[in-house]
Design a protein around this motif. Structure first.
Motif, short mmCIF file in Angstrom:
data_model
loop_
_atom_site.label_atom_id
_atom_site.label_comp_id
_atom_site.label_asym_id
_atom_site.label_seq_id
_atom_site.Cartn_x
_atom_site.Cartn_y
_atom_site.Cartn_z
N GLU A 103 0.83 -1.20 0.00
CA GLU A 103 0.00 0.00 0.00
C GLU A 103 0.87 1.25 0.00
N ALA A 104 1.93 1.26 0.82
CA ALA A 104 2.85 2.41 0.86
C ALA A 104 3.56 2.57 -0.49
N ASP A 105 3.96 1.46 -1.11
CA ASP A 105 4.62 1.53 -2.42
C ASP A 105 3.68 2.09 -3.48
N ARG A 106 2.41 1.68 -3.44
CA ARG A 106 1.43 2.18 -4.40
C ARG A 106 1.24 3.69 -4.23
N GLU A 107 1.11 4.14 -2.99
CA GLU A 107 0.98 5.58 -2.73
C GLU A 107 2.22 6.32 -3.19
N TYR A 108 3.40 5.74 -2.96
CA TYR A 108 4.65 6.38 -3.38
C TYR A 108 4.70 6.52 -4.90
N GLU A 112 5.06 9.80 -7.02
CA GLU A 112 6.22 9.92 -7.89
C GLU A 112 5.78 10.24 -9.32
N ASN A 113 4.75 9.59 -9.81
CA ASN A 113 4.25 9.87 -11.16
C ASN A 113 3.72 11.30 -11.27
N ALA A 114 3.01 11.76 -10.23
CA ALA A 114 2.51 13.13 -10.22
C ALA A 114 3.67 14.11 -10.19
N ASN A 115 4.70 13.81 -9.40
CA ASN A 115 5.88 14.69 -9.32
C ASN A 115 6.64 14.72 -10.65
N GLU A 119 7.30 17.89 -12.90
CA GLU A 119 8.67 18.23 -13.28
C GLU A 119 8.79 18.38 -14.80
N ALA A 120 8.16 17.49 -15.57
CA ALA A 120 8.20 17.56 -17.04
C ALA A 120 7.55 18.84 -17.53
N LEU A 149 5.61 18.52 -4.47
CA LEU A 149 6.19 19.71 -5.12
C LEU A 149 5.18 20.84 -5.20
N ASP A 150 3.93 20.49 -5.38
CA ASP A 150 2.89 21.51 -5.53
C ASP A 150 2.45 21.94 -4.14
N ARG A 151 2.96 23.06 -3.67
CA ARG A 151 2.64 23.53 -2.31
C ARG A 151 1.37 24.38 -2.29
#
Length: 154
Positions: A103-108, A112-115, A119-120, A149-151
């Motif tokens: 579950e933690a890996d899925r959330e990560y 990560e994909n959103a970040n 970034e792109a 990243l999006d604060r």
């Protein structure tokens, strides 16, 4: 003058002892009546078998030893039960660990994909920028910090 003389001699008078007069030296002593005092009946305080005033010493020691032994037995039983309960809790945690890690890996990966997408989008005009490439050249993989990243979402 007379008062001053008394003041000076007062300290000496206070430290001197006073001796009784001869009338106090011959005192009268209190004596028992003729024939002595009557006998005290102790039979109601003692048992018929002799002096029996509670448990014997060995009985006290045996009773105390039994109570202490029982207490240690109960502590041992409690410790066994507590250890078994702790073992059950550890087994549950060990069984749940892979599920929680997945579950933690899925959330990560979602973060990560959103970040990476963010970034792109931000770095699209920079020549030679590789999305997802670490700016550090340590050769070790490190996960990103948890903060997004999006604060502006706060």
């Amino acid at each position: 003058g007379e008062r001053e003389q008394r003041k000076g001699s007062g300290a000496r008078e206070a430290t001197m002892s006073v001796r009784p007069s001869g009338a106090f030296s011959a005192g009268v002593q209190d004596m028992p009546p003729e024939g002595g005092f009557r006998k005290i009946d102790m039979s109601r305080y003692l048992s018929k078998a002799g002096i029996d005033r509670g448990p014997k010493g060995w009985q006290l020691w045996a009773g105390t030893a039994l109570l202490i032994s029982y207490g240690y037995y109960r502590i041992g039983q409690y410790n066994i039960e507590k250890n078994q309960q702790a073992m059950q809790e550890r087994k549950v945690r060990y069984a749940l660990a892979p599920v929680l890690q997945a579950e933690a890996d899925r959330e990560y990966m979602m973060r990560e994909n959103a970040n990476l997408a963010k970034e792109a989008e931000v770095m699209k005009d920079v020549a030679g920028w590789k999305v997802g490439m670490s700016p550090y050249f340590s050769g070790k993989w490190m996960p990103r910090a948890i903060a997004q990243l999006d604060r502006s979402t706060k």
